[in-house]
Scaffold this motif. Structure first.
Motif: not given
Length: 172
Positions: A74-103
């Motif tokens: 599955p697709p993989t990569g890094p993510a970087h989350w930043v709070a309003a005050n600048g504090d941050s969280i880093d993650t590694t991501v593993v993703g998987s597309p599932k279903d095609v659906l309506m809105s």
């Protein structure tokens, strides 16, 4: 006599040392980590860049950027989350597309006939700064990716995330 005296001294000392070592573990607190977001995906093979903003427990207002490599399954990569005050969280991501659906959510610029791919991502925390320094845990992000691109070529997204993280040094 010396043996009894030593045992009386060594046993309490061992208990005291073990108690001291257990205090840091007891000082950690698990907390729910969840929220909602909107944003967009920019597809430029071999990568997909997600840019989202939202609000969540512990992080408050935030922005996040994830760069997924599409050439692996599955697709993989890094993510970087930043709070309003600048504090941050880093993650590694593993993703998987599932279903095609309506809105499933209200994506800015979406049309009623648009369809969405439901994507599930597992985020594992690898680091953090500020109040998130030393944080551990993981969470699941559920994203709805608009299959129909906007006029600027990006794809609208929306969704939510939920999990549990461990905050170091937080009191019970």
């Amino acid at each position: 006599m010396k043996t009894i005296t030593r045992a009386k001294i060594y046993l309490p000392m061992a208990a005291m040392i073990l108690t001291t070592l257990a205090i840091p573990a007891a000082a950690q607190q698990q907390a729910p980590f969840k929220g909602t977001f909107q944003g967009n995906d920019t597809v430029a093979p071999p990568t997909l860049t997600q840019s989202i903003t939202g609000i969540g427990a512990l992080v408050g207002q935030f922005s996040s950027t994830t760069v997924l490599t599409l050439t692996v399954s599955p697709p993989t990569g890094p993510a970087h989350w930043v709070a309003a005050n600048g504090d941050s969280i880093d993650t590694t991501v593993v993703g998987s597309p599932k279903d095609v659906l309506m809105s499933r959510c209200q994506v800015v610029g979406a049309q009623p006939e648009d369809t969405y791919t439901k994507v599930t991502q597992i985020h594992t925390i690898t680091g953090g700064t500020g109040r998130f320094a030393g944080v551990q845990g993981s969470f699941i992000l559920t994203l709805y990716h608009d299959v129909v691109p906007r006029s600027d070529g990006t794809h609208g997204t929306c969704g939510s995330y939920s999990g549990t993280i461990t905050l170091p040094g937080a009191a019970h």
